[in-house]
Motif scaffolding. Structure first.
Motif, PDB file in Angstrom:
ATOM      1  N   HIS A   1      40.185  44.118  35.124  1.00 42.65           N
ATOM      2  CA  HIS A   1      39.389  44.026  33.895  1.00 42.65           C
ATOM      3  C   HIS A   1      38.958  42.566  33.694  1.00 42.65           C
ATOM      4  N   PRO A   2      37.965  42.090  34.463  1.00 45.96           N
ATOM      5  CA  PRO A   2      37.566  40.681  34.397  1.00 45.96           C
ATOM      6  C   PRO A   2      37.087  40.248  33.010  1.00 45.96           C
ATOM      7  N   HIS A   3      36.531  41.163  32.218  1.00 45.91           N
ATOM      8  CA  HIS A   3      36.089  40.793  30.872  1.00 45.91           C
ATOM      9  C   HIS A   3      37.283  40.451  29.985  1.00 45.91           C
ATOM     10  N   VAL A   4      38.409  41.148  30.182  1.00 47.86           N
ATOM     11  CA  VAL A   4      39.633  40.833  29.432  1.00 47.86           C
ATOM     12  C   VAL A   4      40.168  39.480  29.894  1.00 47.86           C
ATOM     13  N   GLN A   5      40.153  39.250  31.197  1.00 52.14           N
ATOM     14  CA  GLN A   5      40.609  37.963  31.729  1.00 52.14           C
ATOM     15  C   GLN A   5      39.781  36.819  31.148  1.00 52.14           C
ATOM     16  N   HIS A   6      38.462  36.995  31.099  1.00 47.02           N
ATOM     17  CA  HIS A   6      37.581  35.953  30.567  1.00 47.02           C
ATOM     18  C   HIS A   6      37.869  35.698  29.081  1.00 47.02           C
ATOM     19  N   LYS A   7      38.002  36.771  28.318  1.00 44.58           N
ATOM     20  CA  LYS A   7      38.256  36.635  26.876  1.00 44.58           C
ATOM     21  C   LYS A   7      39.607  35.977  26.607  1.00 44.58           C
TER      22      LYS A   7
END
Length: 568
Positions: free
Chosen positions: A346-352
């Motif tokens: 889940h790269p969007h979670v990692q970024h956030k």
């Protein structure tokens, strides 16, 4: 005449033992009316399905096909219950915890592996003595003193991984489970035992860390055999019993024996070193690693100052070292590894999450108050511990006949409505930690989805109404009551003996704090992406990852320096 009496006594003992073990085959039970999956056969029952390291479908079936409780078959016709109904769990974990003790095979096998520690004893009074001495180790004030130790180890981890990554162009494959295991061992080493295991530089892993990480796979090889330990009499001297074990031609047993020996030898050395430091006085102790604030020094000082009736013998103190190491290392490292694995998916979670950490840090290390006030970091940890708890279930054994209430009636095999179940003495119950955490009746239709955002808004009213008896966020992850977990499970796990109130036990805060410090430092420095290799999470006392069908625990992923992708 004497010979006839002797033969008669032997026959009587054999018949009595057979009746004690096999009586459930011939005696009807109220559990026979409880729905459950079919047995695989008389010899295995459902146990082989439950212990299969790839047997996730069995647990999905139990969760989706039954309303909080299901009857299972144990080997040789014994009956078991799989329980994830919250009211029933409240009775098992809290209200009647004195009736539902740890299973005898669990205690006896832990005694063999860890010695006389928290995972190896029964009895409320005995646990009270151990809890009383350990409670000061987990105060909030002590947690604040842990932050500099955790942060220093986290920086060593950063440098160790950076030495692997910086010499290549772009991300490279790194076994993050190995790094998380080494880091968790060093965290419990310094903060828990005042002892350093690992400098956390490349290619310097302590063989001890490797041994501890191999314990769960080794135990899975002997899981079926462990169930029969309570029925094996402890005759002869410890030396003789040891020699007999050494002669058993079973690969799994010999592997567990060697790991147990390694664990015990290092535990004795650590205990003796701490004891000598304490005997030299406070000034000398302040010059040692941990400066006397480590958990073991606190435990030893408390034991020295305790009354005679509350004092623990030396063998139990050594047992606590083994327990600290295993419970803190394996559960914490595997939970951290699961979070990192989910962040790769889940790269969007990692970024956030990285954005939240960097904005709070402003180039500095995060202190205790800053770490515990990061909402998204907390949400990621909570959601992972909900959906992917390291310990999926624990065993309990009814010490007397009792009645188990249910949240709502179930339909018996005869069509009757059952709102409470008669539990015969010696019944084995499997506490479905994972099933309770994933129960759609409690968490909603999206219960099987990993959604950290669910913790950033009010939880469904069904969560509050369920009154799950866990000590942490309406979850069973850390259990509850007199055997709530000291670290990220115990074993559980894992399942350490600390009180259920925060004022007297903040053990699970210790593991949360470790996780948050390590995650924050890793995400400030690195990016994480999936490996091309297939990753499988295996069922065990503490779940662990492997590459495909391999037996050695491993979690490769692609790791790069964050500055390389700053524009993304």
């Amino acid at each position: 005449m004497y010979s006839l009496l002797t033969q008669g006594a032997i026959v009587f003992v054999i018949i009595w033992c057979l009746w004690k073990y096999f009586r459930q085959v011939f005696v009807k039970s109220p559990l026979d009316n409880i729905p459950g999956p079919p047995s695989e056969g008389f010899f295995y029952g459902n146990l082989r399905q439950l212990l299969d390291r790839h047997g996730w479908s069995m647990y999905d079936h139990l969760l989706n096909s039954y309303k909080g409780i299901a009857r299972l078959s144990s080997p040789f016709g014994h009956r078991m219950l799989y329980v994830f109904d919250p009211i029933a769990l409240h009775s098992i974990i809290l209200k009647e915890q004195h009736i539902y003790e740890e299973a005898a095979w669990f205690i006896k096998s832990n005694q063999s592996v860890f010695g006389s520690g928290l995972l190896s004893t029964l009895g409320r009074e005995h646990h009270r003595k151990q809890r009383k001495l350990l409670n000061p180790c987990f105060s909030i004030a002590h947690m604040r003193r842990m932050i500099p130790i955790f942060t220093d180890i986290g920086h060593k981890l950063q440098k160790g991984i950076e030495s692997c990554v910086s010499c290549r162009e772009g991300p490279i494959e790194v076994d993050m489970l190995a790094w998380m295991g080494r880091t968790a061992l060093e965290l419990i080493g310094q903060a828990g035992l005042g002892y350093s295991f690992d400098p956390l530089v490349e290619e310097s892993a302590d063989e001890f860390a490797v041994a501890v990480k191999m314990l769960q796979p080794a135990l899975m090889q002997v899981n079926f055999i462990r169930r029969f330990l309570p029925y094996i009499p402890e005759w002869g001297s410890p030396w003789l019993r040891r020699k007999i074990v050494e002669m058993i031609p079973h690969e799994g047993i010999q592997r567990v024996r060697k790991i147990s020996d390694t664990l015990h030898e290092r535990s004795v050395a650590i205990y003796q070193e701490r004891k000598r430091a304490l005997e030299l006085g406070e000034e000398a102790l302040s010059l040692k690693l941990g400066k006397g604030h480590d958990l073991m020094s606190i435990l030893l000082k408390a034991n020295m100052e305790a009354s005679e009736e509350d004092r623990l013998p030396e063998e139990e103190l050594i047992g606590q070292v083994s327990t600290f190491i295993f419970a803190a290392m394996d559960t914490t490292s595997n939970a951290l590894s699961m979070i990192l694995s989910l962040l790769t998916q889940h790269p969007h979670v990692q970024h956030k999450l990285r954005k939240e950490i960097l904005e709070a840090a402003q180039g500095e290390d995060l202190d205790y108050d800053a770490l515990v006030s990061l909402p998204y970091l907390d949400a990621v940890c909570r959601e992972t511990l909900r959906l992917h708890t390291p310990i999926g279930m624990v065993f309990r054994e009814a010490r007397q006949d009792t009645v188990l209430p249910l949240s709502e009636p179930i339909t018996g095999l005869d069509g009757s409505h059952i709102s409470e179940i008669m539990i015969p003495k010696d019944t084995i119950l499997l506490v479905g930690i994972l099933a309770c955490n994933r129960n759609k009746a409690i968490w909603g239709e999206d219960a099987m989805e990993w959604k950290p955002e669910r913790w950033l808004s009010p939880l469904p009213h069904t969560v509050m109404e369920a009154k799950v008896p866990g000590i942490y966020s309406h979850l069973m992850t850390f259990l509850g009551g007199g055997r709530s977990c000291m670290f990220v499970l115990l074993r559980r796990y894992l399942r350490c003996v600390l009180g259920s109130h925060l004022s007297s036990s903040s053990g699970f805060k210790f593991s949360q704090l470790e996780m948050k410090v390590v995650l924050s430092l890793l995400l400030m420095k690195f990016t994480f992406a999936p490996s091309d290799k297939p990753i499988v999470w295996n069922i065990a006392g503490i779940r662990y990852p492997t590459v495909g069908d391999a037996t050695t625990p491993s979690l490769p992923m692609k790791v790069g320096l964050y500055k390389e992708t700053r524009g993304d």
